[in-house]
Design an enzyme around this catalytic site. Structure first.
Site, short mmCIF file in Angstrom:
data_model
loop_
_atom_site.label_atom_id
_atom_site.label_comp_id
_atom_site.label_asym_id
_atom_site.label_seq_id
_atom_site.Cartn_x
_atom_site.Cartn_y
_atom_site.Cartn_z
N ARG A 170 0.83 -1.21 0.00
CA ARG A 170 0.00 0.00 0.00
C ARG A 170 0.86 1.26 0.00
NH1 ARG A 170 -5.21 0.11 2.11
NH2 ARG A 170 -4.77 1.92 3.41
N ARG A 174 9.85 5.50 -3.11
CA ARG A 174 10.21 6.42 -4.19
C ARG A 174 11.66 6.83 -4.10
NH1 ARG A 174 5.92 9.95 -2.42
NH2 ARG A 174 4.05 9.11 -3.42
N ARG A 247 -9.03 -6.56 13.14
CA ARG A 247 -8.33 -5.77 14.16
C ARG A 247 -9.22 -4.61 14.53
NH1 ARG A 247 -4.67 -7.30 17.52
NH2 ARG A 247 -3.26 -5.51 17.45
N ARG A 279 -0.27 5.70 16.13
CA ARG A 279 -0.26 7.02 15.50
C ARG A 279 -0.80 8.06 16.47
NH1 ARG A 279 -2.70 5.18 9.61
NH2 ARG A 279 -4.38 4.16 10.73
N GLU A 299 -3.91 6.44 18.71
CA GLU A 299 -4.59 5.26 18.14
C GLU A 299 -3.94 3.99 18.68
OE1 GLU A 299 -5.51 6.17 13.96
OE2 GLU A 299 -5.08 4.06 13.57
N TYR A 347 -9.84 -4.86 2.63
CA TYR A 347 -9.13 -3.69 3.16
C TYR A 347 -9.29 -2.54 2.16
CZ TYR A 347 -5.00 -1.52 5.47
OH TYR A 347 -4.12 -0.72 6.15
N ASP A 349 -10.10 1.26 0.70
CA ASP A 349 -10.10 2.69 1.00
C ASP A 349 -11.42 3.30 0.51
OD1 ASP A 349 -7.70 3.02 2.35
OD2 ASP A 349 -6.54 3.10 0.50
P1 FAD Z 1 -18.20 1.54 7.43
O1 FAD Z 1 -17.77 2.93 7.38
O2 FAD Z 1 -17.63 0.63 8.47
O3 FAD Z 1 -19.80 1.53 7.57
C1 FAD Z 1 -20.52 0.39 7.93
C2 FAD Z 1 -21.65 0.86 8.83
O4 FAD Z 1 -22.50 -0.26 9.10
C3 FAD Z 1 -21.17 1.38 10.17
O5 FAD Z 1 -21.69 2.66 10.39
C4 FAD Z 1 -21.74 0.37 11.17
O6 FAD Z 1 -22.14 0.97 12.39
C5 FAD Z 1 -22.94 -0.18 10.42
N1 FAD Z 1 -23.32 -1.51 10.84
C6 FAD Z 1 -22.54 -2.61 10.92
N2 FAD Z 1 -23.24 -3.65 11.39
C7 FAD Z 1 -24.50 -3.21 11.61
C8 FAD Z 1 -25.67 -3.82 12.11
N3 FAD Z 1 -25.67 -5.10 12.51
N4 FAD Z 1 -26.79 -3.07 12.23
C9 FAD Z 1 -26.78 -1.76 11.87
N5 FAD Z 1 -25.70 -1.13 11.39
C10 FAD Z 1 -24.56 -1.84 11.26
N6 FAD Z 1 -9.79 5.23 3.58
C11 FAD Z 1 -9.22 6.17 2.79
O7 FAD Z 1 -9.57 6.27 1.60
N7 FAD Z 1 -8.28 7.03 3.29
C12 FAD Z 1 -7.87 6.99 4.59
O8 FAD Z 1 -7.03 7.80 5.00
C13 FAD Z 1 -8.45 6.00 5.43
N8 FAD Z 1 -8.08 5.91 6.73
C14 FAD Z 1 -8.65 4.97 7.54
C15 FAD Z 1 -8.26 4.92 8.86
C16 FAD Z 1 -8.84 3.99 9.71
C17 FAD Z 1 -8.40 3.94 11.15
C18 FAD Z 1 -9.82 3.09 9.21
C19 FAD Z 1 -10.45 2.06 10.12
C20 FAD Z 1 -10.21 3.13 7.88
C21 FAD Z 1 -9.63 4.07 7.02
N9 FAD Z 1 -10.02 4.18 5.69
C22 FAD Z 1 -9.43 5.13 4.88
C23 FAD Z 1 -11.03 3.27 5.10
C24 FAD Z 1 -12.44 3.84 5.14
O9 FAD Z 1 -12.83 4.07 6.47
C25 FAD Z 1 -13.38 2.83 4.50
O10 FAD Z 1 -12.99 2.50 3.19
C26 FAD Z 1 -14.84 3.27 4.41
O11 FAD Z 1 -15.23 4.11 5.46
C27 FAD Z 1 -15.70 2.02 4.42
O12 FAD Z 1 -17.06 2.32 4.26
P2 FAD Z 1 -18.11 1.17 4.52
O13 FAD Z 1 -19.44 1.75 4.22
O14 FAD Z 1 -17.70 -0.05 3.84
O15 FAD Z 1 -17.96 0.78 6.07
N1 UDP Z 2 3.35 0.62 7.96
C1 UDP Z 2 4.51 0.56 8.68
N2 UDP Z 2 5.05 1.70 9.19
C2 UDP Z 2 4.45 2.90 9.05
C3 UDP Z 2 3.25 2.97 8.30
C4 UDP Z 2 2.71 1.80 7.79
O1 UDP Z 2 5.05 -0.52 8.86
O2 UDP Z 2 4.98 3.90 9.55
C5 UDP Z 2 2.78 -0.64 7.43
C6 UDP Z 2 1.85 -1.32 8.44
O3 UDP Z 2 1.95 -2.71 8.30
C7 UDP Z 2 0.50 -0.81 7.99
C8 UDP Z 2 0.67 -0.84 6.48
O4 UDP Z 2 2.02 -0.41 6.27
O5 UDP Z 2 -0.55 -1.65 8.46
C9 UDP Z 2 -0.30 0.04 5.71
O6 UDP Z 2 -0.17 1.36 6.17
P1 UDP Z 2 -1.32 2.43 5.97
O7 UDP Z 2 -0.81 3.74 6.43
O8 UDP Z 2 -1.84 2.31 4.60
O9 UDP Z 2 -2.41 1.89 7.03
P2 UDP Z 2 -3.87 2.40 7.40
O10 UDP Z 2 -3.88 3.89 7.26
O11 UDP Z 2 -4.81 1.69 6.47
O12 UDP Z 2 -4.03 1.94 8.82
#
Ligand code: FAD
Ligand code: UDP
Length: 367
Positions: A170, A174, A247, A279, A299, A347, A349
């Protein structure tokens, strides 16, 4: 009678609901949380949009997806450039000429490439089979030891040797002095936060919050002709092929009144094994905030168990095999569409979830 019951008001559910409404369909959206938006939800604290479920930076290489989200919000020029803090030594991320210079003092790309090649050869890796081997083969042992191993093992709760190689791919590697965390052409944060987008998508659609599908399954299913399900697919099928692993994360959010600039950057990764969090996010920097105080979030990764939020699917071989069996059941359903990170156990985005929801909507509802 609704045309669609949509379980989950996250991005997948919201995009599907919007598309269905555009085509004259009647939808009921439910979510068990007390707000819509799923993991992109932002909470307003002391004048700052706080990314309640971790840093969310929108990025995509797809012009159609970039145009699509612009119907709902303007985006700012934020470019993610996190720092890694390894025992108070600071390095630029992703792995680029700045990182190589900070670590080895090298100045030219050829010198950096040579270092990495030497370390890769010394480790004897030709065909990387897991995250550790993939990482060493991409950036060498020094970077693996300082910036990857500790972070990865905290984040996933497993040895890097037991994790799939794709996770580390991911991150860009560079040989230029470029700290942009993403290679995608388009990037930014929606002005006013992600809620602006979600609220517009769900405008005019019935949304019921704090409703858990599994607590009212029968009535809810009866209320609509078809269903879109974005919760955990293994739970939907009553875990009949076993429990999929995830996780989870705990977020510790603090308002600091004594400073307006705590760490000088939106995202700082703590890559050593000892610091318990991965983080620290300083939210105001996503929007170039000038407030007097600041809000930070640490986090802490944890193993998922029932009652916790399943943030990351663990796409190792064992879990992917279990998922395949659920997927085979899902493929046979004619009235249920599974989608999103939990429904598809991927996984994803944000841009990928939007693309997937648009494809599902197109297939289901026509262009
Ligand atoms: P979710 O946002 O999980 O929505 C699912 C919804 O379903 C939730 O609101 C939940 O409450 C509801 N639900 C589940 N089960 C039930 C149930 N039984 N009854 C009623 N409701 C229910 N993506 C990026 O592009 N850039 C980023 O920088 C980025 N950073 C991230 C950082 C973190 C820490 C995490 C966890 C994810 C990150 N993502 C990022 C990914 C991004 O959050 C997801 O791709 C996107 O939000 C997923 O949307 P979704 O609708 O699939 O799921
Ligand atoms: N990672 C790492 N060191 C860092 C940042 C990321 O080893 O400083 C690794 C780690 O395994 C992580 C993966 O790269 O789960 C993907 O990172 P990303 O920032 O895309 O994770 P996310 O934002 O989805 O948690």
């Amino acid at each position: 009678m609704y045309d669609y019951l949509i379980v989950g008001a996250g991005l997948f559910g919201a995009v599907f609901a919007y598309e269905a409404r555009q085509r004259g369909k009647r939808c009921l959206v439910i979510d068990k949380r007390e707000h819509a938006g799923g993991n992109v939800y932002t909470e307003h604290i002391e004048g700052i949009n706080v990314h309640k479920y971790g840093a969310h930076i929108f990025h995509t290489n797809s012009k159609p997806i970039w145009d699509y989200v612009h119907q709902f919000a303007e985006f700012n020029r934020y470019t993610n450039a996190p720092l890694a803090n390894y025992r108070e030594e600071l390095y630029n991320l992703p792995f680029n000429m700045n990182t190589f210079h900070q670590l080895w003092g090298v100045v030219r790309p050829e010198e950096a490439k040579q270092r990495i090649e030497e370390q890769r050869q010394a480790a004897g890796i030709t065909d990387p089979q897991n995250l550790e081997e993939q990482a060493i083969s991409l950036v060498g042992t020094d970077i693996y030891e300082k910036l990857i191993k500790g972070y990865t093992e905290k984040q996933w709760g497993r040895s890097a040797r037991d994790l799939p190689a794709f996770i580390i791919k991911r991150l860009p590697v560079r040989f230029t002095y470029d700290n942009n965390y993403f290679n995608d052409q388009y990037q930014g944060i929606p002005k006013g936060g992600y809620n602006v987008i979600i609220d517009k998508m769900l405008e005019g659609i019935e949304v019921r919050l704090q409703v858990d599908f599994f607590e009212q399954r029968e009535e809810l299913v009866k209320s609509a002709k078809k269903m879109v399900f974005t919760g955990m697919i293994d739970q939907y099928y009553d875990y009949r092929y076993g429990v999929l692993e995830y996780r989870s994360l705990q977020f510790e959010t603090k308002f600091l009144s004594w400073t307006g600039n705590y760490q000088g950057n939106a995202v700082v990764n703590y890559t050593d094994r000892q610091t318990p969090y991965t983080r620290v996010i300083e939210h105001k920097h996503f929007e170039f905030g000038t407030q007097a105080g600041t809000v930070i979030t640490e986090e802490y990764p944890t193993e998922w168990k029932p009652g916790l939020e399943p943030y990351y699917p663990i796409n190792d071989e064992k879990n992917n095999e279990i998922y395949k069996q659920y997927k085979a059941l899902a493929d046979q359903e004619s009235d249920v569409i599974f989608g999103g990170r939990l429904g598809g156990y991927k996984y994803y985005d944000m841009h990928q979830v939007i693309a997937e929801a648009l494809t599902a909507a197109g297939r289901e509802l026509g262009k």
